[in-house]
Design an enzyme around this catalytic site. Structure first.
Site, PDB file in Angstrom:
ATOM      1  N   CYS A   1       0.931  -1.260  -0.096  1.00 61.05           N
ATOM      2  CA  CYS A   1      -0.164  -0.053   0.128  1.00 61.05           C
ATOM      3  C   CYS A   1       0.967   1.199   0.079  1.00 61.05           C
ATOM      4  O   CYS A   1       2.106   1.082  -0.183  1.00 61.05           O
ATOM      5  CB  CYS A   1      -1.031   0.103   1.077  1.00 61.05           C
ATOM      6  SG  CYS A   1      -0.069   0.240   2.727  1.00 61.05           S
ATOM      7  N   ASP A   2       0.300   2.256  -0.065  1.00 59.19           N
ATOM      8  CA  ASP A   2       0.979   3.669  -0.098  1.00 59.19           C
ATOM      9  C   ASP A   2       2.146   3.798   0.915  1.00 59.19           C
ATOM     10  O   ASP A   2       3.395   3.933   0.558  1.00 59.19           O
ATOM     11  CB  ASP A   2       0.097   4.731  -0.129  1.00 59.19           C
ATOM     12  CG  ASP A   2       0.653   5.652  -1.086  1.00 59.19           C
ATOM     13  OD1 ASP A   2      -0.262   7.034  -1.177  1.00 59.19           O
ATOM     14  OD2 ASP A   2       1.489   5.515  -1.652  1.00 59.19           O
TER      15      ASP A   2
END
Lengths: 148, 594
Positions: B392-393
Site C-alpha cells: 500500500c502507499d
C-alpha cells in the site's frame, strides 16, 4: 553458525554416492568439525536410511553413535553438476543428486541454517541455482537470501 | 490512446515523486509527534506546563533529530542501510550553521548522497579484492560522507537559507502592501515544504511581536499557525480518501487540530500535490476572516493547535479567531474534497469504461489481468508464486490488515506461503512474487516490480479476490500431490509453434559452462515426466558442440542459450523455456512427443 567458503567444494565429479558422502565428510574433517571416524558413521547412516531429500539434494550426516566424533557444528557443501545417483544399488529408481550438504550438528546449532536450506531447496529451481553456482560465495549468498 | 498513456505516466510520475517525499516523512511521524507534544506541553513560556529544563529538548529535537531522521530515511529509500547512514551524515552539513530546521535540506541531501554512494559502489564494487570489502565499505562511506557534509555546509545550506529568505521577502512585501490574505498563497506551499517554522518563527512572529506591542494583538501570529487548512484537508481524506491515507486521516486530524503539529498533514499534500490549492484557499479564507472579524493573538501560538490559539487569544477576539480557523477548515475541506473526488472518478469516461471492461474480462477468468503492455508476462501462473506481498502507499495500515487477513485464510486452507506487507516504494522486483495492491496503485507497483504477478483489489478488507487467490493456490497444491494428473493438454495449445514433433528422435538439454548442474537436473526431471507419461523418446544432456545439425534433435534451452545455439546449428529444433525445471511448456512438450 555460518557457512564457510572453505567448506564448499564446487564442480566435483564422483562415480558413487559413497564417494560423494566421503567428500562432504572430508570437508567437515578438514574444517576441524569432526574426527575422521565420523565419515564412516555418515556412510553407515546413509545405508541405513537414505539421506536423499528429493529435489536433487542429499544431507548426509552421522548416526547417533557418530555424535561423539563431532568437535563442533559445521555444514559442508559439495556441488556435483553431472549428478550422482543416491538410490540403493539394487534399486532401479534414480535418485539424482547435484548438491550434497554434509552435516555435523551439536546442540541444535545447525537447525537454523538447515531450515534455511530446507526452505530454499523446497523449490527445485533454487536447487538448480545452487547446482549452477560458480563460486562458494554465490552458494553462501543464495542461501543467505532465504532468511530474509 | 497513446496520449492517454502519456498522461497517466506523468500522473504516475508526479504521484511517485510525492510518495517519495512523503515516504521520507511517514516513518518519522512518531518522532515529529514526540517533538510536537514536548513543545505543546512543556515549551517555555507558551506551553501548558512550561518547564525550562524540558524546554531544552525542543530545539535540538526540531533542528537536529528530525532532519537527521528524514535524511536517514531518505537515504535508506535509495540505498538501504549504507544510504541511510550517508544520508544522515550529509544532512548534518545542512543543519549546522542555521537556526531554521532544515527539513527540506534533509529531503534533498539524504537521497542525493545515497544515490552518489550507490554510483560509487557500482563503479568500484567488483574491483575490490576479497577480504577488503569491509575496509572499502567503511572508508568509501566515510570519505564520501565527509565530503558531502562539507559540501552541504558550504553550498546547500546557503541555498536553502537563501530560498527561505526569498519566501520571507515575498511574505514581507505582501504584508507591507496590506494584502495580508494573499500572503497565504506563499505561506501554504512553503509550509508543506517544511519551511513552516522558518516562516512562522522567522518572519511572522517577529513582525507580530512588533504589532502586538503597539496594538495588543496581531493577526500575523495566526497566519502560519492556523490549523484550519490542514484540518480541512485531513477531513476530506477521511471522507473521500483511499486506502491508508483514508484510514490514517482521523488520527492525523486530531493531532493537527489539537496538537498543532502541522507536519502531520504535509505528507498528505505531498502525496497529491494539487491539494496545495486547498491549503491556499483555506489559508486565504482564514486570514481574511481574522482581519475582518478582528481576530488576533497576544503572542505566538506555538505549536499551532486550537488550544494554544485560544490560550493566547486577545480579549474580545475569540469569536474572530474561532470563525477564522473554522472558515479556513471548511474552505480547505471543500476544495480538497472536490480534488479528491474528481481524482477518484478519473474524470475520463473513456478510461473509466476501459477499466470496467478490463475488470469484467478478468473477473470472468477469475484472475486479474495485467494491462496490455505487460501481457507477455501475464502468463505467469500461481505455480511460480513463492510469496505474497501486500503493498500500500505507506505500508502503515491497510496492507498490514490485508496481509493478516490473507495469512489467516491461507492458514485455514493449509497453504503455506509467506504473506507480508510493505510500502509500494519498498517493493523489490523478483520472480515468484504475487503483489496485491489497490487498483490505483497497480501502475506504481508494476513499475517497481514488473516481473511480479499482480492482483488489484478495490478494498483491502473485503475483496472476493482473496477467496479466488486461495482457491487458485489450493488447486495448485492438490495438483502437486499427483503430478501425473497435472498435465492439462487443453491448456493454451498455442504456446509451442513451429515444432515438428514427428521428426524428433531425441530431446536434448544443453550443458554449458555455467549450467552444468541445472542441465543434469532438467534432464532427469524431463525423462522422469516422459517415463510417467509412457513416452519413449530418449532425453539426454549434451555439450553445445555435441549435436548433429538435424531436425531429429529437439533442444530445450533458456532464451540466453538459444542465441548461441542458433549460431552453430541451422536445422535442429529449438524450444525456449524460462525455467528448465518447472516451465509449463515442458508438460506440453511431453504430451506431444512419442
Amino acid at each position: 553458525m555460518k557457512l564457510e567458503k572453505s567448506m564448499i567444494k564446487l564442480n566435483q565429479d564422483v562415480p558413487t554416492r559413497d564417494q560423494a558422502i566421503r567428500m562432504a565428510g572430508q570437508l567437515l574433517v578438514d574444517g576441524g568439525c569432526v574426527e575422521p571416524e565420523y565419515i564412516d558413521s555418515m556412510i553407515a547412516r546413509n545405508n541405513d536410511v537414505s539421506t536423499y531429500m528429493g529435489n536433487f539434494i542429499a544431507i548426509p550426516h552421522g548416526t547417533d553413535d557418530g555424535k561423539k566424533y563431532i568437535k563442533k557444528t559445521g555444514i559442508s557443501v559439495v556441488q556435483i553438476p553431472m549428478g550422482v545417483d543416491f538410490s540403493n544399488p539394487d534399486d532401479d529408481t534414480e535418485q539424482l543428486v547435484t548438491v550434497v550438504f554434509g552435516i555435523a550438528g551439536l546442540n541444535n546449532e545447525h537447525l537454523n541454517i538447515l531450515s534455511q536450506i530446507a526452505i530454499f531447496c523446497s523449490d527445485v529451481s533454487n536447487v538448480a541455482k545452487l547446482a549452477d553456482a560458480q563460486s562458494p560465495q554465490e552458494v553462501i549468498d543464495l542461501l543467505k537470501k532465504v532468511g530474509k | 490512446m497513446a496520449q492517454e498513456k502519456k498522461k497517466s505516466s506523468i500522473k504516475v510520475g508526479i504521484q511517485k515523486f510525492g510518495t517519495f517525499l512523503s515516504g521520507m516523512i511517514m516513518p518519522n511521524i512518531g518522532a515529529i509527534i514526540a517533538w510536537g507534544l514536548t513543545a505543546a506541553i512543556f515549551m517555555t513560556p507558551n506551553g501548558w506546563f512550561p518547564n525550562a529544563q524540558i524546554n531544552n529538548l525542543i530545539k535540538p529535537m526540531l533542528n537536529y533529530l528530525l532532519p537527521l531522521l528524514i535524511g536517514y530515511t531518505g537515504g535508506k529509500m535509495v540505498d538501504d542501510d549504507r544510504g541511510a547512514v550517508i544520508g544522515a551524515v550529509a544532512t548534518l552539513g545542512v543543519i549546522v550553521g542555521t537556526d531554521a530546521p532544515m527539513f527540506l535540506g534533509a529531503m534533498i541531501m539524504g537521497p542525493f548522497s545515497a544515490w552518489l554512494l550507490k554510483k560509487l559502489d557500482n563503479a568500484f564494487q567488483d574491483k575490490i579484492k576479497s577480504g577488503f570489502e569491509m575496509i572499502y565499505n567503511n572508508f568509501s562511506l566515510g570519505i564520501l560522507g565527509m565530503i558531502l557534509a562539507i559540501f552541504a555546509y558550504f553550498i546547500v545550506n546557503p541555498i536553502m537559507v537563501t530560498g527561505s529568505r526569498w519566501a520571507s521577502i515575498g511574505v514581507d512585501a505582501i504584508i507591507r502592501v496590506h494584502l495580508l490574505p494573499l500572503a497565504n498563497i506563499i505561506i501554504e506551499p512553503a509550509k508543506v515544504l517544511f519551511l513552516n517554522n522558518a516562516i512562522g518563527n522567522g518572519i511572522l512572529v517577529p513582525l507580530g511581536i512588533q504589532q502586538a506591542a503597539k496594538v495588543g494583538k496581531s493577526v500575523l501570529f495566526l497566519m502560519e499557525s492556523n490549523p484550519g487548512p490542514g484540518l480541512g484537508i485531513l477531513l476530506a481524506f477521511m471522507l473521500f480518501g483511499k486506502g491508508s491515507s483514508k484510514s490514517s486521516a482521523p488520527g492525523a486530524a486530531i493531532i493537527e487540530f489539537f496538537g498543532g503539529v502541522h507536519e502531520i498533514y504535509f505528507p498528505y499534500v505531498l502525496m497529491k500535490p494539487s491539494l496545495i490549492l486547498a491549503a491556499m484557499a483555506g489559508g486565504v479564507t482564514g486570514t481574511f476572516l481574522f482581519s475582518v472579524l478582528g481576530g488576533g493573538l497576544k503572542a505566538a501560538a506555538s505549536p499551532g493547535s486550537i488550544l494554544a490559539i485560544l490560550l493566547v487569544a486577545a480579549k474580545g477576539s475569540y469569536f474572530g479567531n474561532l470563525v477564522g480557523v473554522l472558515g479556513a477548515a471548511i474552505v480547505s475541506f471543500v476544495v480538497a474534497a472536490i480534488i479528491l473526488k474528481r481524482d477518484k472518478g478519473t474524470g475520463d469516461e473513456l478510461a473509466e469504461k476501459q477499466k470496467q471492461m478490463k475488470s469484467m474480462k478478468s473477473e470472468s477468468k477469475g484472475q486479474e489481468m495485467p494491462s496490455a503492455q505487460n501481457a507477455q508476462s501475464s502468463v505467469k501462473s500461481y505455480a511460480d508464486i513463492k510469496k505474497v506481498i501486500f503493498a500500500c502507499d505507506a505500508g502503515m495500515g491497510s496492507s498490514a490488515m490485508g496481509a493478516s487477513l490473507l495469512r489467516d485464510k491461507f492458514k485455514k486452507a493449509g497453504i503455506k506461503l509467506p504473506v507480508t506487507n510493505t510500502a509500494v516504494r519498498n517493493l523489490k522486483d523478483e520472480d515468484g512474487l504475487l503483489v496485491i495492491t489497490q487498483e490505483e496503485l497497480t501502475d506504481r507497483a508494476r513499475q517497481k516490480a514488473p516481473n511480479a504477478m499482480q492482483v488489484s483489489v478495490g478494498n483491502f478488507l473485503s475483496s472476493p479476490k482473496y477467496d479466488q487467490i486461495v482457491a487458485n493456490f489450493k488447486a495448485l497444491t492438490q495438483v502437486e500431490d499427483k503430478p501425473e494428473k497435472a498435465a492439462k493438454p487443453a491448456e493454451k495449445p498455442g504456446l509451442i509453434i513451429g515444432i515438428d514433433f514427428s521428426k524428433v528422435k531425441e530431446v536434448n538439454f544443453i550443458r554449458h559452462d555455467e549450467h552444468l548442474g541445472s542441465a543434469t537436473m532438467a534432464t532427469s526431471l524431463f525423462s522422469d515426466a516422459m517415463k510417467k507419461a509412457g513416452k519413449k523418446t530418449p532425453v539426454k544432456a549434451v555439450k553445445i558442440n555435441e549435436l548433429d545439425d538435424d531436425p531429429s534433435h529437439l533442444v530445450i534451452v533458456t532464451p540466453a542459450a538459444k542465441k548461441n545455439l542458433k549460431l552453430r546449428y541451422a536445422d535442429i529444433q529449438i524450444i525456449t523455456v524460462d525455467d528448465l525445471l518447472q516451465d509449463k511448456k515442458l508438460k506440453q512438450i511431453v504430451d506431444k512427443l512419442n
